[in-house]
Write a protein that holds these residues in place. Structure first.
Motif, PDB file in Angstrom:
ATOM      1  N   GLY A  62       0.800  -1.215   0.000  1.00  0.00           N
ATOM      2  CA  GLY A  62       0.000   0.000   0.000  1.00  0.00           C
ATOM      3  C   GLY A  62       0.835   1.267   0.000  1.00  0.00           C
ATOM      4  N   SER A  63       2.143   1.133  -0.158  1.00  0.00           N
ATOM      5  CA  SER A  63       3.042   2.289  -0.171  1.00  0.00           C
ATOM      6  C   SER A  63       3.883   2.275  -1.432  1.00  0.00           C
ATOM      7  N   LEU A  64       3.864   3.377  -2.176  1.00  0.00           N
ATOM      8  CA  LEU A  64       4.683   3.454  -3.384  1.00  0.00           C
ATOM      9  C   LEU A  64       6.165   3.354  -3.036  1.00  0.00           C
ATOM     10  N   GLU A  65       6.585   3.991  -1.938  1.00  0.00           N
ATOM     11  CA  GLU A  65       7.989   3.956  -1.563  1.00  0.00           C
ATOM     12  C   GLU A  65       8.446   2.524  -1.264  1.00  0.00           C
ATOM     13  N   GLU A 265      -2.370   6.087 -18.688  1.00  0.00           N
ATOM     14  CA  GLU A 265      -1.738   4.770 -18.670  1.00  0.00           C
ATOM     15  C   GLU A 265      -2.073   4.102 -17.331  1.00  0.00           C
ATOM     16  N   MET A 266      -3.252   3.483 -17.250  1.00  0.00           N
ATOM     17  CA  MET A 266      -3.733   2.958 -15.980  1.00  0.00           C
ATOM     18  C   MET A 266      -3.240   1.528 -15.761  1.00  0.00           C
ATOM     19  N   CYS A 267      -2.879   1.246 -14.515  1.00  0.00           N
ATOM     20  CA  CYS A 267      -2.294  -0.043 -14.134  1.00  0.00           C
ATOM     21  C   CYS A 267      -3.051  -0.559 -12.913  1.00  0.00           C
ATOM     22  N   PRO A 268      -4.188  -1.219 -13.100  1.00  0.00           N
ATOM     23  CA  PRO A 268      -5.078  -1.521 -11.969  1.00  0.00           C
ATOM     24  C   PRO A 268      -4.431  -2.278 -10.816  1.00  0.00           C
ATOM     25  N   SER A 269      -3.795  -3.409 -11.085  1.00  0.00           N
ATOM     26  CA  SER A 269      -3.237  -4.201  -9.982  1.00  0.00           C
ATOM     27  C   SER A 269      -2.145  -3.449  -9.248  1.00  0.00           C
ATOM     28  N   SER A 270      -1.284  -2.795  -9.978  1.00  0.00           N
ATOM     29  CA  SER A 270      -0.219  -2.017  -9.368  1.00  0.00           C
ATOM     30  C   SER A 270      -0.782  -0.879  -8.528  1.00  0.00           C
ATOM     31  N   GLN A 273      -1.755  -2.109  -5.221  1.00  0.00           N
ATOM     32  CA  GLN A 273      -0.590  -2.406  -4.386  1.00  0.00           C
ATOM     33  C   GLN A 273       0.020  -1.152  -3.774  1.00  0.00           C
ATOM     34  N   THR A 274       0.058  -0.060  -4.547  1.00  0.00           N
ATOM     35  CA  THR A 274       0.725   1.150  -4.063  1.00  0.00           C
ATOM     36  C   THR A 274      -0.213   2.079  -3.310  1.00  0.00           C
ATOM     37  N   GLY A 275      -1.491   1.688  -3.180  1.00  0.00           N
ATOM     38  CA  GLY A 275      -2.433   2.493  -2.431  1.00  0.00           C
ATOM     39  C   GLY A 275      -3.111   3.581  -3.232  1.00  0.00           C
ATOM     40  N   ALA A 276      -2.889   3.613  -4.549  1.00  0.00           N
ATOM     41  CA  ALA A 276      -3.552   4.605  -5.391  1.00  0.00           C
ATOM     42  C   ALA A 276      -5.022   4.257  -5.600  1.00  0.00           C
ATOM     43  N   ALA A 277      -5.378   3.008  -5.350  1.00  0.00           N
ATOM     44  CA  ALA A 277      -6.777   2.563  -5.399  1.00  0.00           C
ATOM     45  C   ALA A 277      -6.967   1.509  -4.318  1.00  0.00           C
ATOM     46  N   ASP A 278      -8.170   1.432  -3.777  1.00  0.00           N
ATOM     47  CA  ASP A 278      -8.437   0.495  -2.685  1.00  0.00           C
ATOM     48  C   ASP A 278      -8.596  -0.935  -3.165  1.00  0.00           C
ATOM     49  N   SER A 279      -9.122  -1.106  -4.372  1.00  0.00           N
ATOM     50  CA  SER A 279      -9.366  -2.442  -4.915  1.00  0.00           C
ATOM     51  C   SER A 279      -9.596  -2.298  -6.413  1.00  0.00           C
ATOM     52  N   ILE A 280      -9.576  -3.428  -7.124  1.00  0.00           N
ATOM     53  CA  ILE A 280      -9.912  -3.392  -8.548  1.00  0.00           C
ATOM     54  C   ILE A 280     -11.358  -2.935  -8.715  1.00  0.00           C
ATOM     55  N   ILE A 285     -10.824   3.405 -12.841  1.00  0.00           N
ATOM     56  CA  ILE A 285     -10.902   3.059 -14.259  1.00  0.00           C
ATOM     57  C   ILE A 285     -12.348   2.832 -14.693  1.00  0.00           C
ATOM     58  N   GLY A 286     -13.182   2.322 -13.775  1.00  0.00           N
ATOM     59  CA  GLY A 286     -14.580   2.091 -14.120  1.00  0.00           C
ATOM     60  C   GLY A 286     -15.300   3.378 -14.468  1.00  0.00           C
ATOM     61  N   LEU A 287     -15.175   4.383 -13.611  1.00  0.00           N
ATOM     62  CA  LEU A 287     -15.799   5.679 -13.857  1.00  0.00           C
ATOM     63  C   LEU A 287     -15.177   6.369 -15.063  1.00  0.00           C
TER      64      LEU A 287
END
Length: 362
Positions: A62-65, A265-270, A273-280, A285-287
């Motif tokens: 959940g952290s990009l760093e 350039e959206m990367c759902p799973s990533s 993982q990095t906390g940019a989204a809570d879940s798929i 991306i849906g909206l």
């Protein structure tokens, strides 16, 4: 009759990938073997299966760093010409086997100089590897073309140097430039000289923006730097309001991005993982796809996210019910947004993508 949408059939669909990091897509077995060959002793496991699981677990913080820390190991084993050639060749093979017909794969040459390699040696080694991988893929019945993006690390001060490198190699497969690394504290405007040089040279560039940092990062990337595409761009959703009755209100920046057809350039799973989204399921991306932004689907780092283009499409099918029509739309979006020439883009769309999906729809 339409072909059922499942992972095996998705692999047969032609796909286009714009955001994939070379040092984030190694095979675990290759990491182990290169570490042994190069004397790299920092791996947490020397068994490929255990190592593969470790990469995913470590990246799933959940952290990009924290996510970026995993690259110390992949970069650590890629400090020789032979290692770079092997990793690039295998990337082309793996993507082609997954049904990717065109990919833009990026890496930061400055990260591979610990063993004394010069920047030109690094770029030439990777280009040689991609060409070898393309040949192997075609021999296996899977045609792919790889374009290269050269990244500068935004926390360093080498962006103009890397931009010059990208321009020097643009006639031999380097199609563009990018800046990567931590967004917070390192705004894209630190690299204005590089972007001005690229514009003067009529060269293409994308910018990582709107992943770990919000709207200011996107605004600077577009308005100050002139980004043609946004790497991730997921936080553009912060400029969109949805009322309880479903009415959507776009802010000025979101409207500008949509109106100008700036690719995301959206990367759902990533992003999860990095906390940019809570879940798929809750990924913006849906909206954004529903609002017809120029959305593309990408892998980011296939090793760390244990994903492929096919598995990303399968996850979107499960979460949003997307089928062949939506997959074709994402794929055409990506090809339109690639840094190839217009005629080449059109050729792939008309001769490869549309016939491929027509066969699946039936």
């Amino acid at each position: 009759m339409s072909t059922p949408v499942n992972l095996d059939n998705i692999r047969q669909a032609p796909k286009v990938l714009l955001h994939d990091h070379l040092d984030g897509g190694l095979r675990p077995q290759t990491v182990v073997e290169l570490a042994e060959a190069g004397g790299y002793s920092g791996l947490p496991h020397d068994n490929a299966e255990d190592l593969g699981r470790w990469f995913v677990t470590a990246a799933d913080s959940g952290s990009l760093e924290r996510y970026l820390e995993t690259f110390a190991h992949t970069v650590g084993v890629m400090q020789a010409v032979e290692a770079l050639q092997r990793v690039a060749a295998e990337a082309a093979e793996d993507l082609a086997a997954d049904g990717v017909v065109y990919a833009e794969v990026r890496y930061a040459p400055e990260l591979f100089q610990e063993g004394g390699l010069g920047l030109d040696q690094i770029v030439q080694a990777v280009q040689d590897g991609f060409r070898e991988g393309e040949r192997r893929a075609e021999a296996a019945g899977n045609r792919i073309r790889i374009g290269t993006l050269l990244c500068a690390m935004r926390q360093n001060a080498r962006s103009t140097e890397i931009a010059n490198l990208a321009v020097r190699y643009r006639d031999v497969g380097v199609v563009g430039f990018d800046i990567a690394g931590p967004e917070a504290g390192f705004p894209p405007t630190r690299n204005l000289d590089a972007f001005e040089f690229l514009r003067q040279q009529n060269a293409h560039f994308t910018i990582h923006a709107g992943e770990a940092f919000g709207l200011p990062s996107i605004w600077e990337a577009i308005q100050h730097c002139g980004a043609e595409r946004l790497g991730h761009g997921v936080r553009i959703v912060d400029d969109i309001k949805v009322d309880g009755d479903g009415t959507v209100h776009l802010g000025r920046l979101a409207s500008y991005v949509r109106d100008r057809r700036i690719p995301l350039e959206m990367c759902p799973s990533s992003n999860v993982q990095t906390g940019a989204a809570d879940s798929i399921e809750s990924h913006p991306i849906g909206l954004l796809a529903r609002l017809r932004f120029r959305v593309t689907v990408n892998t980011d780092n296939r090793l760390m996210s244990h994903c492929s283009m096919s598995s990303e499409f399968a996850a979107l099918n499960e979460s949003f019910g997307y089928g062949w029509d939506e997959f074709q739309w994402f794929t055409v979006n990506a090809m339109k947004s690639s840094f190839l020439g217009f005629d080449e883009r059109l050729g792939v769309i008309n001769d490869v993508i549309k016939p491929g999906y027509a066969d699946l729809v039936g």
